[in-house]
Design a protein around this motif. Sequence first.
Motif, short mmCIF file in Angstrom:
data_model
loop_
_atom_site.label_atom_id
_atom_site.label_comp_id
_atom_site.label_asym_id
_atom_site.label_seq_id
_atom_site.Cartn_x
_atom_site.Cartn_y
_atom_site.Cartn_z
N LEU A 99 0.85 -1.21 0.00
CA LEU A 99 0.00 0.00 0.00
C LEU A 99 0.88 1.25 0.00
CD1 LEU A 99 -2.58 1.71 0.35
CD2 LEU A 99 -2.54 1.15 2.78
N ALA A 100 1.90 1.25 0.85
CA ALA A 100 2.82 2.41 0.92
C ALA A 100 3.47 2.63 -0.45
CB ALA A 100 3.89 2.17 1.98
N TYR A 101 3.87 1.53 -1.07
CA TYR A 101 4.55 1.62 -2.36
C TYR A 101 3.60 2.12 -3.45
CZ TYR A 101 7.86 0.42 -6.00
OH TYR A 101 8.74 0.49 -7.05
N ARG A 102 2.36 1.57 -3.43
CA ARG A 102 1.39 1.94 -4.47
C ARG A 102 0.99 3.41 -4.35
NH1 ARG A 102 2.77 -1.78 -7.46
NH2 ARG A 102 2.07 -3.90 -7.04
N ILE A 103 0.87 3.90 -3.11
CA ILE A 103 0.52 5.32 -2.92
C ILE A 103 1.60 6.19 -3.57
CG2 ILE A 103 0.49 7.16 -1.16
CD1 ILE A 103 -1.13 5.31 0.64
N SER A 104 2.85 5.85 -3.32
CA SER A 104 3.94 6.65 -3.87
C SER A 104 3.95 6.54 -5.40
CB SER A 104 5.28 6.17 -3.32
OG SER A 104 5.19 6.00 -1.93
N GLU A 105 3.74 5.32 -5.89
CA GLU A 105 3.76 5.07 -7.33
C GLU A 105 2.61 5.81 -8.03
OE1 GLU A 105 4.86 0.82 -9.24
OE2 GLU A 105 2.81 1.07 -8.54
N LYS A 106 1.39 5.71 -7.43
CA LYS A 106 0.22 6.36 -8.03
C LYS A 106 0.35 7.87 -8.04
CE LYS A 106 -3.72 3.37 -7.35
NZ LYS A 106 -4.99 3.28 -6.67
N SER A 107 1.09 8.41 -7.09
CA SER A 107 1.29 9.86 -7.05
C SER A 107 2.31 10.28 -8.10
CB SER A 107 1.78 10.29 -5.67
OG SER A 107 0.91 9.87 -4.68
N GLN A 129 17.41 13.97 5.33
CA GLN A 129 16.19 13.38 5.90
C GLN A 129 15.46 12.66 4.77
OE1 GLN A 129 15.62 13.55 9.21
NE2 GLN A 129 17.54 14.65 9.28
N ASN A 130 15.98 11.48 4.37
CA ASN A 130 15.50 10.90 3.12
C ASN A 130 14.35 9.90 3.27
OD1 ASN A 130 16.80 8.76 4.20
ND2 ASN A 130 18.11 8.33 2.44
N ALA A 131 13.87 9.70 4.52
CA ALA A 131 12.77 8.74 4.70
C ALA A 131 11.43 9.40 4.42
CB ALA A 131 12.79 8.19 6.12
N LEU A 132 10.83 8.93 3.35
CA LEU A 132 9.52 9.46 2.94
C LEU A 132 8.45 8.92 3.88
CD1 LEU A 132 8.47 11.02 0.46
CD2 LEU A 132 8.16 8.82 -0.67
N LEU A 133 8.61 7.70 4.26
CA LEU A 133 7.65 7.08 5.18
C LEU A 133 8.34 5.95 5.93
CD1 LEU A 133 6.45 4.07 4.01
CD2 LEU A 133 5.68 5.61 2.24
N GLY A 134 7.75 5.60 7.07
CA GLY A 134 8.33 4.52 7.87
C GLY A 134 7.27 3.81 8.65
N GLY A 135 7.54 2.54 8.93
CA GLY A 135 6.55 1.80 9.71
C GLY A 135 7.05 0.44 10.13
N GLY A 136 6.14 -0.35 10.63
CA GLY A 136 6.51 -1.69 11.06
C GLY A 136 5.42 -2.33 11.88
N ARG A 137 5.79 -3.49 12.40
CA ARG A 137 4.84 -4.28 13.19
C ARG A 137 5.01 -3.96 14.67
NH1 ARG A 137 1.52 -8.41 13.19
NH2 ARG A 137 1.32 -8.69 10.96
N TYR A 138 3.92 -3.98 15.43
CA TYR A 138 4.01 -3.70 16.87
C TYR A 138 3.06 -4.64 17.62
CZ TYR A 138 0.23 -0.67 15.16
OH TYR A 138 -0.86 -0.18 14.52
N ASP A 139 3.53 -5.87 17.84
CA ASP A 139 2.63 -6.89 18.36
C ASP A 139 2.32 -6.77 19.86
OD1 ASP A 139 2.34 -7.85 15.86
OD2 ASP A 139 3.68 -9.57 16.10
N TYR A 140 3.05 -5.90 20.60
CA TYR A 140 2.76 -5.79 22.04
C TYR A 140 2.15 -4.45 22.43
CZ TYR A 140 6.41 -9.38 21.83
OH TYR A 140 7.16 -10.45 21.49
N LEU A 141 2.01 -3.56 21.47
CA LEU A 141 1.59 -2.19 21.82
C LEU A 141 0.23 -2.14 22.52
CD1 LEU A 141 1.95 0.88 21.73
CD2 LEU A 141 1.11 0.87 19.40
N ILE A 142 -0.73 -2.86 21.98
CA ILE A 142 -2.09 -2.80 22.56
C ILE A 142 -2.07 -3.34 24.00
CG2 ILE A 142 -4.46 -3.66 22.29
CD1 ILE A 142 -3.97 -1.81 20.04
N ILE A 174 3.41 8.39 6.66
CA ILE A 174 4.09 9.17 5.63
C ILE A 174 4.19 10.61 6.12
CG2 ILE A 174 3.95 10.03 3.25
CD1 ILE A 174 2.16 7.70 2.55
N GLY A 175 5.35 11.22 5.96
CA GLY A 175 5.48 12.65 6.26
C GLY A 175 4.99 13.44 5.05
N GLU A 208 11.13 1.22 5.66
CA GLU A 208 11.10 2.63 5.29
C GLU A 208 11.05 2.71 3.77
OE1 GLU A 208 13.57 5.03 8.74
OE2 GLU A 208 14.50 4.83 6.76
N VAL A 209 10.46 3.76 3.26
CA VAL A 209 10.58 4.04 1.83
C VAL A 209 11.39 5.32 1.74
CG1 VAL A 209 9.37 4.60 -0.30
CG2 VAL A 209 8.44 2.86 1.22
#
Length: 415
Positions: free
Chosen positions: A145-153, A275-288, A303-304, A266-267
Amino acid sequence: MIKTVKGCKDIYGEDIEYFRKAEKVMRDTARAFGFREIIPPVIEYSELFQRSVGKDTDIVEKEMYTFTDKGGRSITLRPEMTASVARAYVEHHFETLPSPVKLFYIGPCFRYERPQKGRYREFYQFGVEVLGDESPLLDAEVISLAYRISEKSGIKGLKVRLNSIGCKKCRPHYKEVLREALKPHYEELCDDCKRRFYTNPLRILDCKREKKELKESLPKITDYLCEECKSHFEKVQNYLKLMDIPFELDNSLVRGLDYYTKTVFEVVSEDLGAQNALLGGGRYDYLIEELGGRHTPGLGFAIGMERFVEVLKAQSKIIEKETSIYIAYQDSTLKAALDIASNLRDKGFTVLVDSKGGSFGKQLSRSGKRNSDFTVIVGEDELKKGTVQLKDMRKKEQKEVKVEKIIEELMSNES
Ligand code: AMP
């Protein structure tokens, strides 16, 4: 003169066009992947970020806008939005909804950072969160999804950097291994990393001040993953290949927030500089769980928006311009002029009605200054015949058209 607060900026002019265009692509693409919107408040109790983002992170230690409100509560302007979405999940019992729960958001975030290009104290994030499912297929879907958003833009030259930082079972052991390997180099570390050595040595891996050779010589976390994390990471990579999403493995990618587990990504874009990170994320299985909910795996990215707009501007010169129309009139034809403006606006044209009046010559000159595509000249004599003059401002051609044919005429001229 009173100026914007340090590190903040007004978004206007051309930038706002790019911003809204990007936002539309993000919303539409997220919806197409089954995400629904959530709008959390801008302020939260400070404890939310201390418990989720982590006490030892740069964000919580140094960068939060925190104040005590009149009721004596410690309040923080959100530095990111994942914690708010996780809080909402627990507070509103989203676990009763069919899982996974897929949410997206867009809004301003605040960090007291040293301002520089691509780094502000107020910035906008668009992000998505998937809650309640641990399938690696979702990691790949979120990255795609992150990749497609960037590509579609229309953004080109992007790289997806991917890593796994393990879980509660395997990461503590790796931290020890890393500390051992770093011990002989302790004196070479920067002041921040000397502190990180004790609190969170993983962050040393992505510190820009440390020497590349040192970082490359350190043991790699992917060699220390437990069976479960290893198999999860392999599956994520296989699914990404199935989805045709190009990626590079990068062992130095650890991300600055404590809540991540397993997959981090990161993308990045070369058009962004330091500051080359357009977006960043990951999994967080204990946060909740940390926030008092049941065990609920989750993942997401943010995404910034400012960085996204910067890359868009660097790469796509022209944003589609709507046909703009200027309406010139005489006192006696004002009602007809306003009706024409209203009809054109209903059809989606951008319409400006002259506000200063005077001769048609003056009104046409104002239309020219506005760079209008067409001027509709509503004169009394023509109106008696049911017509207006339509002037093509680029071709400098003018013709008489029936009032009910204006739209047809404009459409036939649109390229
Ligand atoms: P993070 O919440 O730190 O994972 O950051 C996610 C994304 O938000 C980054 O990749 C940047 O695009 C953007 N971002 C984070 N901090 C800032 C900032 N201070 N100014 C502008 N954009 C930022």
